[in-house]
Scaffold this motif. Sequence first.
Motif, mmCIF file in Angstrom:
data_model
loop_
_atom_site.group_PDB
_atom_site.id
_atom_site.type_symbol
_atom_site.label_atom_id
_atom_site.label_comp_id
_atom_site.label_asym_id
_atom_site.label_seq_id
_atom_site.Cartn_x
_atom_site.Cartn_y
_atom_site.Cartn_z
ATOM 1 N N VAL A 173 12.258 2.366 1.882
ATOM 2 C CA VAL A 173 12.008 0.967 2.222
ATOM 3 C C VAL A 173 13.245 0.400 2.907
ATOM 4 C CG1 VAL A 173 11.252 -1.289 1.392
ATOM 5 C CG2 VAL A 173 10.602 0.786 0.130
ATOM 6 N N ASP A 174 13.032 -0.162 4.094
ATOM 7 C CA ASP A 174 14.147 -0.680 4.889
ATOM 8 C C ASP A 174 13.770 -2.039 5.468
ATOM 9 O OD1 ASP A 174 16.622 -0.655 6.291
ATOM 10 O OD2 ASP A 174 15.624 0.097 8.094
ATOM 11 N N ALA A 175 14.774 -2.783 5.887
ATOM 12 C CA ALA A 175 14.625 -3.978 6.715
ATOM 13 C C ALA A 175 13.605 -4.959 6.144
ATOM 14 C CB ALA A 175 14.282 -3.552 8.146
ATOM 15 N N ASP A 176 12.544 -5.274 6.928
ATOM 16 C CA ASP A 176 11.559 -6.268 6.481
ATOM 17 C C ASP A 176 10.824 -5.845 5.221
ATOM 18 O OD1 ASP A 176 12.162 -8.024 8.553
ATOM 19 O OD2 ASP A 176 10.723 -7.099 9.920
ATOM 20 N N GLY A 177 10.780 -4.547 4.953
ATOM 21 C CA GLY A 177 10.142 -4.078 3.731
ATOM 22 C C GLY A 177 10.905 -4.479 2.478
ATOM 23 N N LEU A 178 12.183 -4.799 2.647
ATOM 24 C CA LEU A 178 13.009 -5.189 1.503
ATOM 25 C C LEU A 178 12.850 -6.657 1.146
ATOM 26 C CD1 LEU A 178 16.258 -3.326 2.616
ATOM 27 C CD2 LEU A 178 14.786 -2.678 0.699
ATOM 28 N N ARG A 179 12.290 -7.432 2.068
ATOM 29 C CA ARG A 179 12.157 -8.861 1.820
ATOM 30 C C ARG A 179 11.214 -9.115 0.642
ATOM 31 N NH1 ARG A 179 9.542 -10.677 6.316
ATOM 32 N NH2 ARG A 179 11.424 -10.396 7.549
ATOM 33 N N ASP A 180 11.705 -9.837 -0.321
ATOM 34 C CA ASP A 180 10.923 -10.193 -1.518
ATOM 35 C C ASP A 180 10.496 -8.972 -2.335
ATOM 36 O OD1 ASP A 180 11.048 -12.910 -0.774
ATOM 37 O OD2 ASP A 180 9.299 -12.668 0.536
ATOM 38 N N LEU A 181 11.170 -7.847 -2.143
ATOM 39 C CA LEU A 181 10.842 -6.656 -2.919
ATOM 40 C C LEU A 181 11.244 -6.883 -4.374
ATOM 41 C CD1 LEU A 181 9.843 -3.665 -2.636
ATOM 42 C CD2 LEU A 181 12.258 -3.035 -2.463
ATOM 43 N N SER A 182 10.331 -6.612 -5.287
ATOM 44 C CA SER A 182 10.615 -6.843 -6.699
ATOM 45 C C SER A 182 10.995 -5.534 -7.388
ATOM 46 C CB SER A 182 9.402 -7.446 -7.406
ATOM 47 O OG SER A 182 8.397 -6.471 -7.583
ATOM 48 N N PRO A 183 11.958 -5.585 -8.309
ATOM 49 C CA PRO A 183 12.291 -4.380 -9.079
ATOM 50 C C PRO A 183 11.085 -3.788 -9.796
ATOM 51 C CG PRO A 183 13.977 -6.056 -9.385
ATOM 52 C CD PRO A 183 12.851 -6.715 -8.629
ATOM 53 N N ALA A 184 10.180 -4.648 -10.278
ATOM 54 C CA ALA A 184 9.013 -4.147 -11.011
ATOM 55 C C ALA A 184 8.134 -3.283 -10.113
ATOM 56 C CB ALA A 184 8.213 -5.318 -11.567
ATOM 57 N N ALA A 185 7.985 -3.696 -8.842
ATOM 58 C CA ALA A 185 7.132 -2.936 -7.918
ATOM 59 C C ALA A 185 7.701 -1.545 -7.668
ATOM 60 C CB ALA A 185 6.993 -3.694 -6.601
ATOM 61 N N VAL A 186 9.004 -1.440 -7.673
ATOM 62 C CA VAL A 186 9.639 -0.140 -7.457
ATOM 63 C C VAL A 186 9.652 0.682 -8.738
ATOM 64 C CG1 VAL A 186 11.790 1.005 -6.782
ATOM 65 C CG2 VAL A 186 11.053 -1.071 -5.584
ATOM 66 N N ARG A 187 9.948 0.052 -9.853
ATOM 67 C CA ARG A 187 10.077 0.777 -11.113
ATOM 68 C C ARG A 187 8.763 1.373 -11.597
ATOM 69 N NH1 ARG A 187 14.218 1.049 -14.304
ATOM 70 N NH2 ARG A 187 16.177 0.045 -13.758
ATOM 71 N N ARG A 188 7.634 0.759 -11.248
ATOM 72 C CA ARG A 188 6.374 1.321 -11.743
ATOM 73 C C ARG A 188 5.877 2.496 -10.904
ATOM 74 N NH1 ARG A 188 4.382 -4.055 -10.600
ATOM 75 N NH2 ARG A 188 3.591 -4.197 -8.475
ATOM 76 N N GLU A 224 0.831 -1.205 0.000
ATOM 77 C CA GLU A 224 0.000 0.000 0.000
ATOM 78 C C GLU A 224 0.867 1.257 0.000
ATOM 79 O OE1 GLU A 224 -3.747 2.038 2.414
ATOM 80 O OE2 GLU A 224 -3.048 0.028 2.949
ATOM 81 N N VAL A 225 1.957 1.238 0.750
ATOM 82 C CA VAL A 225 2.853 2.390 0.777
ATOM 83 C C VAL A 225 3.508 2.592 -0.592
ATOM 84 C CG1 VAL A 225 5.029 3.242 1.715
ATOM 85 C CG2 VAL A 225 3.275 2.353 3.253
ATOM 86 N N LEU A 226 3.927 1.500 -1.226
ATOM 87 C CA LEU A 226 4.535 1.610 -2.549
ATOM 88 C C LEU A 226 3.552 2.133 -3.586
ATOM 89 C CD1 LEU A 226 6.697 -1.641 -2.743
ATOM 90 C CD2 LEU A 226 7.523 0.706 -2.553
ATOM 91 N N ALA A 227 2.276 1.924 -3.351
ATOM 92 C CA ALA A 227 1.255 2.402 -4.282
ATOM 93 C C ALA A 227 0.967 3.893 -4.119
ATOM 94 C CB ALA A 227 -0.032 1.603 -4.096
ATOM 95 N N SER A 228 1.538 4.526 -3.096
ATOM 96 C CA SER A 228 1.292 5.948 -2.866
ATOM 97 C C SER A 228 2.034 6.800 -3.893
ATOM 98 C CB SER A 228 1.746 6.335 -1.452
ATOM 99 O OG SER A 228 3.156 6.277 -1.353
#
Length: 485
Positions: free
Chosen positions: A325-340, A315-319
């Motif tokens: 993004v730090d610590a547990d937020g980095l777990r399984d973080l996908s490049p696509a989710a950040v790039r969009r 939800e935060v990434l959708a803002s």
Amino acid sequence: MRTAHRVETVRAAEAELMARLPEGTLMQRAAAGLAAACCSLLGKGRVYGARVVLLVGSGDNGGDTLYAGARLARRGAGVTAVLLGARVHEAGLAALRAAGGRVSDDPFEALAVADLVLDGITGIGGQGGLRPDAVPVARAARGSDAVVVAVDLPSGVSADTGEVGGEALAADATVTFGTYKPGLLIDPAREYAGAVRLVDIGLDATLPSVPDLEALQHEDVAWLLPAPAAESDKYRRGVVGVVAGSARYPGAAVLAVAGALRGGAGAVRYVGPAADAVIARHPETLVHEGPPGKAGRVQAWVVGPGLGDDPGVAEVLASDVPVLVDADGLRDLSPAAVRRRAAPTLLTPHAGEAAALLGVAREEVEDGRLAAVRELAARFGATVLLKGSTTLVADAEGHADGVSTPMSPVRVNPTGTSWLATAGSGDVLSGLAGSLLAAGLRPRDAASCAAYLHGLAARLASNGAPIAASDVATALPRAWADVVG
């Protein structure tokens, strides 16, 4: 600001400058600065009679060493050269002999009584550690009672990356010429350099305006930090939202909020299950049980510290505001989710988290920090703050109006203390950087300033003694005042 340049850049700048100067001028400038630094290290009145050993490799680095040795010999030092290269700089060797220096066939005898050793074995182009035949000599130099001074760069380390690919000769001090080299500022090579002194040889006019690496200083950080105007209120100064903590890790939320409260934003909104713990320690915090989208308006989000498996990252990434993004937020973080994302993203991994994101071993990140932070920034299209003994900040390649722009110089943080390696210190850093984002700083500047203040606060809090993460947060106002004062 300290700036560093790659070997290719340095050599091109030297070639351009040498074309304008009489032959040998640049080497003489380097040798003069090196000899002066050696005199300073030996101390007033101790040059005459001092026993100096030159470890001389091939090429210009060996020439710098020999000419500096000649200058020291003319001041009364007893100078002995040990020739370790396949060839020798003949003019430099002639100058040494003319000044009264000598060449020894037994390096160990000379090193056993040395007061100062000049390491000119390899220059800035050396790769992969020392050659096998130089290793025993380097070990003898390091095992002696002499002060070891590296010429331009410690032999055996990579000038461009800071990697140490084999055995290297650790120096007490390094005298570098023209500009800093990235390896002098980045671990593990930085640990081999000792105190670094830069000698001006006139390269500024021929070096490119954009360096490969830069390190902010007090005045740079002071210029970037936000300052409230007369008409400011808490909302105009920015509101940072913090999604952190869990039933198992409520302290992460407390520490992230502590950093955020001291980072320049006007207000901090906390969202998560640790509201009671946060309010108990920081009653000025605005708390909400969640979800983040219903917590109220923010100018930036911090998500991840101590989050466990609790929701909130997506939800935060959708803002549409900057997100850290730090610590547990980095777990399984996908490049696509950040790039969009349309808004900027700042990732703050330590070496283990960076390794997981890159799919490599942690040792690969620790040994090649510069390559790792650049790869993360490029892969995720984000700004990356890679934490560790050397904290680095890298931007991704930009795209504006369909035109690609190159990466900005990687920033290396010069502050900190080894006592900062303590649980929760990264949570404080995340909150601090997020607050600077909310106050309006660009991700690269927010990350750089946060790392600088965080490291400085740790030094002030520690003063050589162990500290806890909460001590770092408490010392942040002192660090801020020290920078802007």
